[in-house]
Design a protein around this motif. Sequence first.
Motif, PDB file in Angstrom:
ATOM      1  N   ALA A  12      -8.661   8.238   4.748  1.00 18.41           N
ATOM      2  CA  ALA A  12      -7.409   8.237   3.979  1.00 18.41           C
ATOM      3  C   ALA A  12      -6.690   6.897   4.105  1.00 18.41           C
ATOM      4  CB  ALA A  12      -6.512   9.383   4.441  1.00 18.41           C
ATOM      5  N   VAL A  13      -6.689   6.321   5.301  1.00 17.94           N
ATOM      6  CA  VAL A  13      -6.057   5.007   5.503  1.00 17.94           C
ATOM      7  C   VAL A  13      -6.806   3.937   4.720  1.00 17.94           C
ATOM      8  CG1 VAL A  13      -5.552   3.209   7.211  1.00 17.94           C
ATOM      9  CG2 VAL A  13      -4.965   5.599   7.688  1.00 17.94           C
ATOM     10  N   ARG A  14      -8.120   4.012   4.708  1.00 19.71           N
ATOM     11  CA  ARG A  14      -8.893   3.046   3.907  1.00 19.71           C
ATOM     12  C   ARG A  14      -8.511   3.135   2.436  1.00 19.71           C
ATOM     13  NH1 ARG A  14     -14.244   4.358   6.778  1.00 19.71           N
ATOM     14  NH2 ARG A  14     -14.114   2.995   8.578  1.00 19.71           N
ATOM     15  N   LEU A  15      -8.369   4.343   1.946  1.00 15.84           N
ATOM     16  CA  LEU A  15      -7.979   4.524   0.548  1.00 15.84           C
ATOM     17  C   LEU A  15      -6.547   4.034   0.319  1.00 15.84           C
ATOM     18  CD1 LEU A  15      -9.594   8.014  -0.069  1.00 15.84           C
ATOM     19  CD2 LEU A  15     -10.301   5.833  -1.106  1.00 15.84           C
ATOM     20  N   ARG A  16      -5.668   4.241   1.306  1.00 13.83           N
ATOM     21  CA  ARG A  16      -4.297   3.711   1.218  1.00 13.83           C
ATOM     22  C   ARG A  16      -4.327   2.195   1.139  1.00 13.83           C
ATOM     23  NH1 ARG A  16      -1.944   0.283   4.150  1.00 13.83           N
ATOM     24  NH2 ARG A  16      -2.593   1.159   6.121  1.00 13.83           N
ATOM     25  N   GLU A  25      -2.605  10.997  -1.760  1.00 14.28           N
ATOM     26  CA  GLU A  25      -2.733  12.455  -1.775  1.00 14.28           C
ATOM     27  C   GLU A  25      -3.387  12.971  -0.493  1.00 14.28           C
ATOM     28  OE1 GLU A  25      -2.390  16.340  -2.620  1.00 14.28           O
ATOM     29  OE2 GLU A  25      -1.352  14.670  -3.563  1.00 14.28           O
ATOM     30  N   ARG A  26      -4.427  12.307  -0.042  1.00 19.03           N
ATOM     31  CA  ARG A  26      -5.079  12.737   1.211  1.00 19.03           C
ATOM     32  C   ARG A  26      -4.110  12.625   2.386  1.00 19.03           C
ATOM     33  NH1 ARG A  26     -11.355  10.850   1.714  1.00 19.03           N
ATOM     34  NH2 ARG A  26     -12.063  11.628  -0.295  1.00 19.03           N
ATOM     35  N   LEU A  27      -3.367  11.532   2.439  1.00 16.35           N
ATOM     36  CA  LEU A  27      -2.412  11.360   3.536  1.00 16.35           C
ATOM     37  C   LEU A  27      -1.295  12.396   3.453  1.00 16.35           C
ATOM     38  CD1 LEU A  27      -2.448   7.496   3.689  1.00 16.35           C
ATOM     39  CD2 LEU A  27      -2.920   9.030   5.619  1.00 16.35           C
ATOM     40  N   ARG A  28      -0.851  12.724   2.256  1.00 17.82           N
ATOM     41  CA  ARG A  28       0.181  13.744   2.112  1.00 17.82           C
ATOM     42  C   ARG A  28      -0.322  15.083   2.655  1.00 17.82           C
ATOM     43  NH1 ARG A  28       1.108  17.879  -0.350  1.00 17.82           N
ATOM     44  NH2 ARG A  28      -0.581  17.666  -1.863  1.00 17.82           N
ATOM     45  N   ARG A  29      -1.548  15.442   2.311  1.00 17.43           N
ATOM     46  CA  ARG A  29      -2.122  16.696   2.819  1.00 17.43           C
ATOM     47  C   ARG A  29      -2.253  16.663   4.349  1.00 17.43           C
ATOM     48  NH1 ARG A  29      -5.702  16.288  -1.730  1.00 17.43           N
ATOM     49  NH2 ARG A  29      -7.384  15.714  -0.306  1.00 17.43           N
ATOM     50  N   ALA A  41       2.555  10.433   9.399  1.00 15.70           N
ATOM     51  CA  ALA A  41       3.756  10.322   8.558  1.00 15.70           C
ATOM     52  C   ALA A  41       3.979   8.877   8.124  1.00 15.70           C
ATOM     53  CB  ALA A  41       4.976  10.848   9.319  1.00 15.70           C
ATOM     54  N   TYR A  42       3.790   7.939   9.039  1.00 17.47           N
ATOM     55  CA  TYR A  42       3.963   6.522   8.702  1.00 17.47           C
ATOM     56  C   TYR A  42       2.954   6.088   7.640  1.00 17.47           C
ATOM     57  CZ  TYR A  42       3.777   1.452   9.135  1.00 17.47           C
ATOM     58  OH  TYR A  42       3.756   0.109   8.864  1.00 17.47           O
ATOM     59  N   GLN A  43       1.698   6.441   7.827  1.00 14.69           N
ATOM     60  CA  GLN A  43       0.673   6.074   6.847  1.00 14.69           C
ATOM     61  C   GLN A  43       0.971   6.711   5.487  1.00 14.69           C
ATOM     62  OE1 GLN A  43      -1.806   3.874   7.080  1.00 14.69           O
ATOM     63  NE2 GLN A  43      -1.268   3.374   9.186  1.00 14.69           N
ATOM     64  N   THR A  44       1.486   7.923   5.493  1.00 15.29           N
ATOM     65  CA  THR A  44       1.819   8.622   4.248  1.00 15.29           C
ATOM     66  C   THR A  44       2.989   7.933   3.552  1.00 15.29           C
ATOM     67  OG1 THR A  44       1.048  10.682   5.261  1.00 15.29           O
ATOM     68  CG2 THR A  44       2.377  10.884   3.262  1.00 15.29           C
ATOM     69  N   ALA A  45       3.981   7.544   4.319  1.00 14.49           N
ATOM     70  CA  ALA A  45       5.112   6.809   3.737  1.00 14.49           C
ATOM     71  C   ALA A  45       4.630   5.517   3.102  1.00 14.49           C
ATOM     72  CB  ALA A  45       6.145   6.510   4.826  1.00 14.49           C
ATOM     73  N   TRP A  46       3.810   4.792   3.832  1.00 19.70           N
ATOM     74  CA  TRP A  46       3.281   3.508   3.370  1.00 19.70           C
ATOM     75  C   TRP A  46       2.503   3.692   2.070  1.00 19.70           C
ATOM     76  CZ3 TRP A  46       0.308  -0.018   7.327  1.00 19.70           C
ATOM     77  CH2 TRP A  46       0.103  -1.285   6.784  1.00 19.70           C
ATOM     78  N   ALA A  47       1.697   4.757   2.008  1.00 23.69           N
ATOM     79  CA  ALA A  47       0.908   5.025   0.804  1.00 23.69           C
ATOM     80  C   ALA A  47       1.816   5.273  -0.400  1.00 23.69           C
ATOM     81  CB  ALA A  47      -0.003   6.231   1.032  1.00 23.69           C
ATOM     82  N   HIS A  48       2.862   6.051  -0.204  1.00 23.17           N
ATOM     83  CA  HIS A  48       3.805   6.297  -1.302  1.00 23.17           C
ATOM     84  C   HIS A  48       4.494   4.999  -1.716  1.00 23.17           C
ATOM     85  CE1 HIS A  48       3.290  10.545  -0.234  1.00 23.17           C
ATOM     86  NE2 HIS A  48       3.750  10.802  -1.449  1.00 23.17           N
ATOM     87  N   ASP A  49       4.919   4.226  -0.728  1.00 27.10           N
ATOM     88  CA  ASP A  49       5.600   2.950  -0.995  1.00 27.10           C
ATOM     89  C   ASP A  49       4.708   2.015  -1.815  1.00 27.10           C
ATOM     90  OD1 ASP A  49       8.081   1.796  -0.675  1.00 27.10           O
ATOM     91  OD2 ASP A  49       7.848   1.444   1.469  1.00 27.10           O
TER      92      ASP A  49
END
Length: 164
Positions: A12-16, A25-29, A41-49
Amino acid sequence: MNDDQDPGLTQAVRLRELGTPEGCERLRRLSDSRPRHAGVAYQTAWAHDTLGLEAEAAPYYERALAGQGLSAADRHGAFLGLGSTYRVLGRYGEAVAVLRRSLVEFPEDAALRTFLAMALHNTGESAAAVQLLLQVTAATSADPTVRQYRRAIEYYADHLDETS
């Protein structure tokens, strides 16, 4: 759990990092299934940003900072991300508060201080913003003329309205 050995999170981080909606989406799940995991949570925030979804990023940044276990680099990134996100969303007072809080942990950080200056400008505190930017410029510039006048710049940062 060691995140380095979590293939789902690693992928998921690679995709981010590639800026893909699938990574977000993977990080959100993952974040929904691990609500107390600050790193997720940090990686998910970063992905949205990264995708320009600042309003969706903010709660994940908040969760990351409220949690335990973030490295210093990730805490720094979460502070910067949340402060910047609040500012972009027009939540200037909250941006100032988060960025001031970040400087308790990272007092000399030029990026945090610069983002704080932008937020201070947005709250009408332009003199404080200019002061902070002058301090950052004096401390970090490699420009030879700025370095030559560093002492004067530092002095006037604290005496902006002084005349003779």
